[in-house]
Structure formats: C-alpha cells, structure tokens
Design an enzyme around this catalytic site. Structure first.
Site, PDB file in Angstrom:
ATOM      1  CG  ASN A   9      -1.738   1.238   1.369  1.00 15.03           C
ATOM      2  OD1 ASN A   9      -1.786   2.056   0.451  1.00 15.03           O
ATOM      3  ND2 ASN A   9      -2.393   1.408   2.502  1.00 15.03           N
ATOM      4  CE  LYS A  11      -0.187   3.258   4.729  1.00 18.35           C
ATOM      5  NZ  LYS A  11      -0.115   3.350   6.183  1.00 18.35           N
ATOM      6  CG  HIS A  97      -5.720   1.960   5.204  1.00 20.58           C
ATOM      7  ND1 HIS A  97      -5.327   2.891   6.136  1.00 20.58           N
ATOM      8  CD2 HIS A  97      -4.681   1.094   5.074  1.00 20.58           C
ATOM      9  CE1 HIS A  97      -4.098   2.604   6.538  1.00 20.58           C
ATOM     10  NE2 HIS A  97      -3.681   1.522   5.910  1.00 20.58           N
ATOM     11  CD  GLU A  99      -2.984   5.546   6.661  1.00 21.16           C
ATOM     12  OE1 GLU A  99      -2.951   5.573   5.421  1.00 21.16           O
ATOM     13  OE2 GLU A  99      -2.072   5.048   7.348  1.00 21.16           O
ATOM     14  CD  GLU A 169      -3.373  -2.313   7.255  1.00 19.73           C
ATOM     15  OE1 GLU A 169      -2.359  -2.617   6.633  1.00 19.73           O
ATOM     16  OE2 GLU A 169      -3.898  -1.172   7.180  1.00 19.73           O
ATOM     17  N   GLY A 175       2.571   2.405  10.853  1.00 18.18           N
ATOM     18  CA  GLY A 175       3.522   3.506  10.710  1.00 18.18           C
ATOM     19  C   GLY A 175       4.194   3.898  12.013  1.00 18.18           C
ATOM     20  CB  SER A 215       5.305  -1.619  12.013  1.00 15.21           C
ATOM     21  OG  SER A 215       4.895  -0.283  12.229  1.00 15.21           O
TER      22      SER A 215
HETATM   23  P1  13P Z   1       3.126   0.494   7.672  1.00 17.44           P
HETATM   24  O1  13P Z   1       3.618  -0.827   7.104  1.00 17.44           O
HETATM   25  O2  13P Z   1       3.858   1.675   7.163  1.00 17.44           O
HETATM   26  O3  13P Z   1       3.003   0.436   9.168  1.00 17.44           O
HETATM   27  O4  13P Z   1       1.625   0.666   7.121  1.00 17.44           O
HETATM   28  C1  13P Z   1       0.747  -0.392   7.215  1.00 17.44           C
HETATM   29  C2  13P Z   1      -0.453  -0.061   6.426  1.00 17.44           C
HETATM   30  O5  13P Z   1      -1.199   0.836   6.782  1.00 17.44           O
HETATM   31  C3  13P Z   1      -0.693  -0.814   5.198  1.00 17.44           C
HETATM   32  O6  13P Z   1      -1.968  -0.572   4.703  1.00 17.44           O
END
Ligand code: 13P
Length: 253
Positions: A9, A11, A97, A99, A169, A175, A215
C-alpha cells in the site's frame, strides 16, 4: 488452499518517475512466485495505467487501487468509481483502511456499499479492519473487529466472499514501528477466521486469505507469516523500498 498474498500500500507517496523505478526494480529481481502466491501493488490513482503496463506480463503480480467510490457514477467531483478502476485493469482495491475511516469519515455502512460496487465490477476488495490503541488497552479488540466484519461484509453471499481478502491492521501498529507480536496477530486472525466460519461455514473460512498489516518489515515478516492464520501482509512503508518489499515477499516461503 487459500492464497498467500503480499500487498504493498503505497499510500500518498512517490512521483510517477519514482513509481516506475520502484516497479521496475521489483520486477527486475525476477522473483518466481510459487503456486498460490500473489503480489499486489496498490499505487496512487494517477499511476495505475502505467503500473498496469509494467506489471501485466509478470505472472502473480497484480495491480491494486487504494480506494474507490461508494457511488456508481455521476456528479461526485474528485471521486473514482469501481467501474473506472476495472476499465484500466485494476485487480484489487483496498477498502476500509483506517486512514480512510479516520480522515475521510468512512463508516462500516459506507464500506459495505464500496465492497458491493467493487465486486460488481470484478475487483477484489482487500477489506481492512483493526482496532485503535484504546480498544486494545481495554481488551475489547475482538468485539470491535467483529462489528467491522458484520457491518461491512456479512450481507455478502458465500460466493461473493470468495473474492474478498481481509487485512487485519491494528491502528496502533501502523507507521509506528510497533508491530503486533506474532501471538497477537495469530490470535486476532484465528478469531476473524472463526467469525467467518460461524457466518459462512468452515470451508469458506479456510478459503479466506487474512493478511496482517502494521509495521511489517523484512525483520519480522517471517515470524508473522509463519502463524497458521496469517496468509501474508499488507505493507506500507516497507513497500516503497524495493529491497525491503522483495525481502518480505520472499518470507512467504
Ligand atoms: P506500515 O507498514 O507503514 O506500518 O503501514 C501499514 C499499512 O497501513 C498498510 O496498509
């Protein structure tokens, strides 16, 4: 058996030039995926067409989008529909997601609509679920995730569910550098599978790929992927570095 998937992903990162470079670096490694293994790259919308042209001849490598609209078409300025994504060759779409849920107020009910439109247009949703830190601290994460599954997925038929991938997740691990332990991931993945089994039966549950995200990186992917109910990963930051993404894919076994 069920598919093992590593999905990147991206982003809101990279320019077109950087995106092309990253895809080329990953493809040029010449990885041979085993039967039942898939890699997905979920790029920003403007890069989908280019990414498709780069990925299309490599077996096992698929194109993903990071969102799609909850309406079919029409006067929704700035939105991108599932039908549009299908028309440019997108295979998977990440939906729900955390976010999107947090910054764009996407509710479980809105996500149910997005899931329906994605499936109706031949896209495979990667449906994200997962709890915030305060829920984990209160030890009510199972109830929290169960509600997300129930309100966004359980209207689907068993046939439709075959095309849905679930990604767990935990928000506190995204992150942050803080990964769920393998035991925490396995517990939740087993719980999700049990929920699916209770609703759709054991066979459907065993067929559903459940990915871990938060992560995930080369140093912890092996332990996470070794868990019996973890079928791969949804990778954020580490999917932007070719060497890291490749190393994670190789941990699929
Ligand atoms: P990270 O791997 O940067 O923690 O992000 C995970 C994520 O949100 C994947 O959709």
């Amino acid at each position: 058996m069920r598919k093992k998937i590593v999905a990147g992903n991206w982003k809101m990162n990279l320019t077109l030039g950087q995106a092309e470079q990253l895809i080329n670096d990953i493809l040029q490694a010449g990885l041979r995926l085993k039967d039942g293994q898939e890699v997905v790259m979920a790029t920003p919308f403007p890069y989908l067409l280019k990414a498709k042209s780069l990925l299309k001849n490599t077996p096992g490598f698929y194109l993903g989008a990071q969102n799609s609209a909850s309406e079919k078409s029409g006067a929704y300025t700035g939105e991108v529909s599932a039908e549009m994504l299908q028309s440019v060759g997108v295979d998977y779409v990440i939906l729900g997601h955390s976010e999107r849920r947090e910054y764009f107020q996407e509710s479980n009910a809105t996500l149910a609509k997005k899931i329906d439109l994605a499936l109706a247009n031949g896209l495979k949703p990667i449906f994200c679920c997962g709890e915030p830190l305060e829920v984990r601290k209160a030890e009510t994460q199972n109830e929290y995730v169960a509600k997300q599954l129930e309100e966004s997925l359980y209207h689907l038929t068993e046939e439709q569910l075959k095309n849905v991938v679930i990604a767990y997740e935990p928000i506190w691990a995204i992150g942050t550098g803080l990964t769920a332990s393998a035991a925490q991931a396995q517990d939740m993945h087993a719980f999700i599978r049990a929920q699916i089994a209770a609703k759709y039966g054991r066979e459907a549950a065993l067929r559903t790929s459940i990915l871990y995200g938060g992560s995930a990186k080369p140093s912890n992917a092996e332990e996470l992927f070794a868990c019996p109910d973890v079928d791969g990963g949804l990778i954020g930051g580490a999917s932007l570095v070719a060497a890291d993404f490749l190393a994670i894919i190789q941990k699929l076994g």
